[in-house]
Design a protein around this motif. Structure first.
Motif, PDB file in Angstrom:
ATOM      1  N   ILE A  83       0.836  -1.203   0.000  1.00 27.18           N
ATOM      2  CA  ILE A  83       0.000   0.000   0.000  1.00 27.18           C
ATOM      3  C   ILE A  83       0.868   1.249   0.000  1.00 27.18           C
ATOM      4  CG2 ILE A  83      -1.647   1.352   1.352  1.00 27.18           C
ATOM      5  CD1 ILE A  83      -2.793  -1.329   2.343  1.00 27.18           C
ATOM      6  N   THR A 135       0.808   3.425  -3.499  1.00 27.11           N
ATOM      7  CA  THR A 135       0.159   4.737  -3.460  1.00 27.11           C
ATOM      8  C   THR A 135       1.156   5.859  -3.722  1.00 27.11           C
ATOM      9  OG1 THR A 135       0.413   4.734  -1.045  1.00 27.11           O
ATOM     10  CG2 THR A 135      -1.701   4.020  -1.924  1.00 27.11           C
ATOM     11  N   SER A 174      -9.138  10.786   2.639  1.00 27.06           N
ATOM     12  CA  SER A 174      -9.059   9.333   2.446  1.00 27.06           C
ATOM     13  C   SER A 174     -10.267   8.644   3.057  1.00 27.06           C
ATOM     14  CB  SER A 174      -7.776   8.782   3.081  1.00 27.06           C
ATOM     15  OG  SER A 174      -6.625   9.338   2.492  1.00 27.06           O
ATOM     16  N   VAL A 185     -12.997   6.310   1.061  1.00 28.01           N
ATOM     17  CA  VAL A 185     -13.232   4.924   1.456  1.00 28.01           C
ATOM     18  C   VAL A 185     -14.683   4.724   1.860  1.00 28.01           C
ATOM     19  CG1 VAL A 185     -12.684   3.153   3.172  1.00 28.01           C
ATOM     20  CG2 VAL A 185     -10.855   4.469   2.124  1.00 28.01           C
ATOM     21  N   GLY A 214     -14.740  -0.439   1.951  1.00 21.97           N
ATOM     22  CA  GLY A 214     -13.433  -0.803   2.495  1.00 21.97           C
ATOM     23  C   GLY A 214     -12.870  -2.080   1.912  1.00 21.97           C
ATOM     24  N   ASN A 270      -9.858  -0.011  -2.984  1.00 26.69           N
ATOM     25  CA  ASN A 270     -10.412   1.288  -2.621  1.00 26.69           C
ATOM     26  C   ASN A 270      -9.524   2.042  -1.642  1.00 26.69           C
ATOM     27  OD1 ASN A 270     -12.583   0.709  -4.261  1.00 26.69           O
ATOM     28  ND2 ASN A 270     -13.884   0.008  -2.578  1.00 26.69           N
ATOM     29  N   LEU A 271      -8.836   1.292  -0.774  1.00 28.84           N
ATOM     30  CA  LEU A 271      -7.905   1.933   0.162  1.00 28.84           C
ATOM     31  C   LEU A 271      -6.760   2.589  -0.595  1.00 28.84           C
ATOM     32  CD1 LEU A 271      -7.159   2.414   3.144  1.00 28.84           C
ATOM     33  CD2 LEU A 271      -5.921   0.251   3.097  1.00 28.84           C
ATOM     34  N   ALA A 275      -2.769   4.061   5.940  1.00 30.08           N
ATOM     35  CA  ALA A 275      -3.444   2.778   5.723  1.00 30.08           C
ATOM     36  C   ALA A 275      -3.726   2.076   7.046  1.00 30.08           C
ATOM     37  CB  ALA A 275      -2.583   1.887   4.827  1.00 30.08           C
ATOM     38  N   LEU A 329      -6.670   3.880   8.812  1.00 25.90           N
ATOM     39  CA  LEU A 329      -7.979   3.581   8.237  1.00 25.90           C
ATOM     40  C   LEU A 329      -8.407   2.148   8.558  1.00 25.90           C
ATOM     41  CD1 LEU A 329      -7.598   5.341   4.776  1.00 25.90           C
ATOM     42  CD2 LEU A 329      -9.080   6.054   6.649  1.00 25.90           C
ATOM     43  N   SER A 330      -7.450   1.212   8.504  1.00 26.94           N
ATOM     44  CA  SER A 330      -7.776  -0.173   8.845  1.00 26.94           C
ATOM     45  C   SER A 330      -8.115  -0.296  10.327  1.00 26.94           C
ATOM     46  CB  SER A 330      -6.598  -1.090   8.503  1.00 26.94           C
ATOM     47  OG  SER A 330      -6.353  -1.108   7.111  1.00 26.94           O
ATOM     48  N   GLY A 339     -10.509   0.272   6.267  1.00 30.85           N
ATOM     49  CA  GLY A 339      -9.470  -0.133   5.336  1.00 30.85           C
ATOM     50  C   GLY A 339      -9.638  -1.582   4.926  1.00 30.85           C
TER      51      GLY A 339
END
Length: 288
Positions: free
Chosen positions: A92, A96, A138, A142, A147, A151-152, A222, A225-226, A231
């Motif tokens: 990731i 990114t 972000s 998302v 998720g 998409n992340l 990342a 978000l997870s 995420g």
């Protein structure tokens, strides 16, 4: 004279020589290489079956010879999940950053080189996106797309493009005023050739440094978000998702937080240290 010729003939060797002078940067490089080797050789270190294999009798076991990092609430081996989780987090971060670099280079170089209406349109759109904090942007993307890994990556890339555009635009505007750019224009080189053959290659120093250091920010984004469930979704062993699973057991099984958190810190720290080293190595003012 011989030394000067040697340096001109081997610019990468000179960069490496300067880089090695920074002890912290070398430590960061060693840590980064180790983490990359772990990610690349995850299947050789521990089979993926241990990542998803559940055992009620083995749940919440502390670190031991059988389970180096202990087990989670489903009895899954935490060492296997952290090792294989490195693939998700590093992929990731690198993906990114590179995608944002390519898009940012095209837009930033166009704005910085052409100026005028092109610069105005790109800069105003960039300013709009920069008004929103990257993590919030972000999160919004998302939330709209759902998720998952794809998409992340899209969400984090979108949030990082405006910063790349602004940086590359400023660097390109400086490089575009150099004499060799005027010389290229004088013998009729096309604008596309000037941008990709002369402008961008000579602006790569700060761009490389920024990209390297942004990878750590992407990994942290990342993971964040997870961690809040926006995420990568279970049972994928991404580091932020592991921290999210561990928060309910932070007092009864703190090792579930410690090991994924430690890997996140080491990965982010290593990229930052490498970026600092590249900053000094690529700065001609600091070369002796």
């Amino acid at each position: 004279m011989t030394e000067n010729k040697r340096r001109k003939s081997h610019p990468y060797r000179e960069i490496w020589r300067q880089y090695k002078k920074n002890k912290a940067a070398m430590i960061g490089l060693v840590i980064l290489v180790v983490i990359l080797l772990i990610a690349l050789g995850a299947d050789l270190i521990v089979p993926y079956e241990k990542v998803i294999s559940q055992s009620g009798a083995q749940r919440l076991q502390p670190p031991s010879a059988a389970h180096w990092f202990g087990t989670d609430e489903y009895g899954r081996d935490l060492f296997a999940r952290v090792i294989h989780g490195s693939r998700y987090s590093l992929f990731i971060g690198v993906a990114t950053s590179l995608i944002a670099l390519v898009i940012g280079a095209i837009l930033g170089a166009s704005a910085g080189y052409f100026g005028g209406m092109v610069d105005s349109i790109i800069s105003r759109i960039t300013d709009v996106f920069l008004c929103v904090p990257p993590i919030l942007l972000s999160l919004a993307v998302v939330a709209a797309l759902g998720g998952n890994l794809r998409n992340l990556i899209i969400a984090i890339t979108i949030s990082s493009i405006p910063g790349n555009v602004r940086l590359i635009r400023s660097v390109v505007m400086t490089v575009a005023e150099e004499d060799y750019i005027e010389a290229a224009r004088s013998y009729g080189a096309s604008k596309k050739r000037i941008i990709f053959r002369y402008v961008l290659p000579n602006a790569m120093g700060p761009i490389i440094v920024n990209t390297t250091m942004s990878i750590s920010a992407m990994i942290l984004s990342a993971a964040g978000l997870s961690f809040i469930g926006m995420g990568i979704q279970p049972p994928a062993p991404e580091w932020g998702a592991l921290l999210s699973d561990a928060q309910a057991y932070m007092f009864t099984a703190p090792y579930m937080l410690i090991f994924p958190g430690l890997f996140i810190i080491l990965a982010a720290l290593s990229f930052n240290l490498v970026g600092d080293g590249l900053t000094d190595a690529l700065d001609p003012k600091l070369r002796d």
